[in-house]
Design a protein around this motif. Structure first.
Motif, mmCIF file in Angstrom:
data_model
loop_
_atom_site.group_PDB
_atom_site.id
_atom_site.type_symbol
_atom_site.label_atom_id
_atom_site.label_comp_id
_atom_site.label_asym_id
_atom_site.label_seq_id
_atom_site.Cartn_x
_atom_site.Cartn_y
_atom_site.Cartn_z
ATOM 1 N N ASN A 46 126.464 -55.149 -22.599
ATOM 2 C CA ASN A 46 127.639 -54.661 -22.040
ATOM 3 C C ASN A 46 127.642 -54.144 -20.756
ATOM 4 O OD1 ASN A 46 129.138 -54.584 -24.694
ATOM 5 N ND2 ASN A 46 127.777 -52.914 -25.253
ATOM 6 N N LEU A 47 126.713 -54.824 -19.958
ATOM 7 C CA LEU A 47 126.548 -54.252 -18.715
ATOM 8 C C LEU A 47 127.621 -55.321 -17.597
ATOM 9 C CD1 LEU A 47 122.412 -54.533 -18.469
ATOM 10 C CD2 LEU A 47 124.151 -52.432 -18.238
ATOM 11 N N SER A 48 128.156 -54.448 -16.519
ATOM 12 C CA SER A 48 128.841 -55.244 -15.777
ATOM 13 C C SER A 48 128.051 -55.449 -14.481
ATOM 14 C CB SER A 48 129.984 -54.335 -15.277
ATOM 15 O OG SER A 48 130.645 -55.142 -14.087
ATOM 16 N N VAL A 49 128.204 -57.001 -14.174
ATOM 17 C CA VAL A 49 127.500 -57.498 -13.131
ATOM 18 C C VAL A 49 128.242 -58.345 -12.152
ATOM 19 C CG1 VAL A 49 125.437 -59.377 -12.716
ATOM 20 C CG2 VAL A 49 125.564 -57.889 -15.035
ATOM 21 N N HIS A 50 128.027 -57.973 -10.608
ATOM 22 C CA HIS A 50 128.703 -58.550 -9.681
ATOM 23 C C HIS A 50 127.732 -60.041 -9.512
ATOM 24 C CE1 HIS A 50 130.706 -59.613 -5.900
ATOM 25 N NE2 HIS A 50 129.585 -59.842 -5.498
ATOM 26 N N ARG A 51 128.596 -61.186 -9.603
ATOM 27 C CA ARG A 51 127.679 -62.424 -9.772
ATOM 28 C C ARG A 51 128.103 -62.879 -8.302
ATOM 29 N NH1 ARG A 51 130.335 -65.697 -12.862
ATOM 30 N NH2 ARG A 51 128.749 -67.292 -12.320
ATOM 31 N N PHE A 52 126.664 -63.615 -7.655
ATOM 32 C CA PHE A 52 126.824 -64.259 -6.731
ATOM 33 C C PHE A 52 126.760 -65.784 -6.806
ATOM 34 C CE2 PHE A 52 125.112 -60.314 -4.678
ATOM 35 C CZ PHE A 52 126.080 -60.076 -3.823
ATOM 36 N N ARG A 53 126.687 -66.727 -6.182
ATOM 37 C CA ARG A 53 126.477 -68.025 -6.179
ATOM 38 C C ARG A 53 124.962 -68.358 -6.966
ATOM 39 N NH1 ARG A 53 130.150 -70.878 -3.605
ATOM 40 N NH2 ARG A 53 131.148 -70.115 -1.783
ATOM 41 N N SER A 54 124.749 -69.627 -7.388
ATOM 42 C CA SER A 54 123.649 -69.696 -7.904
ATOM 43 C C SER A 54 122.478 -69.689 -6.676
ATOM 44 C CB SER A 54 123.496 -70.968 -8.823
ATOM 45 O OG SER A 54 123.589 -72.090 -7.977
ATOM 46 N N GLY A 55 121.105 -69.500 -7.290
ATOM 47 C CA GLY A 55 120.373 -69.569 -6.099
ATOM 48 C C GLY A 55 120.085 -70.629 -5.336
ATOM 49 N N PRO A 56 120.053 -71.937 -5.641
ATOM 50 C CA PRO A 56 120.164 -72.929 -4.662
ATOM 51 C C PRO A 56 120.926 -73.240 -3.867
ATOM 52 C CG PRO A 56 119.201 -73.598 -7.133
ATOM 53 C CD PRO A 56 119.796 -72.201 -7.224
ATOM 54 N N LEU A 57 122.269 -72.686 -4.530
ATOM 55 C CA LEU A 57 123.648 -72.655 -3.912
ATOM 56 C C LEU A 57 123.764 -71.569 -2.781
ATOM 57 C CD1 LEU A 57 125.770 -74.270 -6.384
ATOM 58 C CD2 LEU A 57 124.674 -75.387 -4.774
ATOM 59 N N GLY A 58 123.077 -70.918 -2.682
ATOM 60 C CA GLY A 58 123.131 -69.785 -1.632
ATOM 61 C C GLY A 58 123.059 -68.143 -2.072
ATOM 62 N N GLY A 59 123.164 -68.115 -3.509
ATOM 63 C CA GLY A 59 122.810 -66.658 -4.202
ATOM 64 C C GLY A 59 121.678 -65.979 -3.622
ATOM 65 N N ASP A 60 120.564 -66.444 -3.488
ATOM 66 C CA ASP A 60 119.465 -65.770 -2.964
ATOM 67 C C ASP A 60 119.737 -65.451 -1.337
ATOM 68 O OD1 ASP A 60 117.825 -66.320 -5.282
ATOM 69 O OD2 ASP A 60 117.325 -68.285 -4.334
ATOM 70 N N GLN A 61 120.380 -65.937 -0.659
ATOM 71 C CA GLN A 61 120.782 -65.961 0.646
ATOM 72 C C GLN A 61 121.981 -64.546 0.808
ATOM 73 O OE1 GLN A 61 121.977 -69.316 2.439
ATOM 74 N NE2 GLN A 61 119.616 -69.796 3.222
ATOM 75 N N GLN A 62 122.724 -64.568 -0.400
ATOM 76 C CA GLN A 62 123.791 -63.560 -0.240
ATOM 77 C C GLN A 62 123.217 -62.206 -0.794
ATOM 78 O OE1 GLN A 62 126.491 -65.850 -3.152
ATOM 79 N NE2 GLN A 62 128.012 -65.340 -1.910
ATOM 80 N N ILE A 63 122.213 -62.219 -1.415
ATOM 81 C CA ILE A 63 121.305 -61.093 -1.891
ATOM 82 C C ILE A 63 120.779 -60.433 -0.680
ATOM 83 C CG2 ILE A 63 119.597 -60.069 -3.473
ATOM 84 C CD1 ILE A 63 120.774 -61.612 -5.647
ATOM 85 N N GLY A 64 119.952 -61.595 -0.106
ATOM 86 C CA GLY A 64 119.210 -61.151 1.070
ATOM 87 C C GLY A 64 120.063 -60.717 2.205
ATOM 88 N N ALA A 65 121.446 -61.040 2.363
ATOM 89 C CA ALA A 65 122.278 -60.453 3.399
ATOM 90 C C ALA A 65 122.598 -58.915 2.836
ATOM 91 C CB ALA A 65 123.760 -61.071 3.340
ATOM 92 N N LYS A 66 122.541 -58.607 1.388
ATOM 93 C CA LYS A 66 122.839 -57.272 1.067
ATOM 94 C C LYS A 66 121.722 -56.425 1.389
ATOM 95 C CE LYS A 66 126.705 -56.906 -1.447
ATOM 96 N NZ LYS A 66 127.768 -55.962 -0.949
#
Length: 134
Positions: A46-66
């Motif tokens: 029942n957790l709410s999750v803010h989703r970024f792109r998948s890792g290979p499509l830039g999600g790791d980088q989006q988290i890195g920016a945070k």
């Protein structure tokens, strides 16, 4: 606390099971995740999750920016050490950013359990001080 959840394909089930087990702790925090991992966590809990792109499509980088903006407090990154990843440079950069900005990082279940135990005890209060120094 802002918590990032990332898992390689072979570790997604493990991270989802982890979030099920620790849902009572995680529900009091803001969760972020890369694409499929975030969807799977939301479907299983029942957790709410803010989703970024998948890792290979830039999600790791989006988290890195945070992380670089001091907007992430904990990273749970269940890595698969036995499978080559096509976006390995992004993974290395994310781990390096955690080290640079002193963000606690778990790359496996054992470390994640220790960090979540500390989180539930209030051991991450130092992150509030770090945010004020920004």
């Amino acid at each position: 606390m802002n918590i990032a959840c990332i898992a390689h394909d072979q570790k997604k089930d493990e991270l989802v099971n982890f979030t099920i087990a620790y849902e009572p702790v995680l529900k009091d925090h803001t969760l972020f995740a890369t694409g499929t991992t975030g969807t799977r966590i939301m479907e299983a809990t029942n957790l709410s999750v803010h989703r970024f792109r998948s890792g290979p499509l830039g999600g790791d980088q989006q988290i890195g920016a945070k992380i670089a903006e001091n907007e992430m407090d904990l990273v749970l990154f269940f890595k698969d050490p036995l499978t080559a990843q096509p976006h390995e440079p992004d993974i290395s950069a994310l781990i390096r950013l955690c080290d640079v900005y002193e963000i606690p990082l778990a790359t496996n279940l054992a470390t994640a359990e220790i960090l979540i135990a500390g989180l539930s005890r209030g051991d991450f209060d130092f992150r509030e001080l770090a945010k004020r120094r920004k």
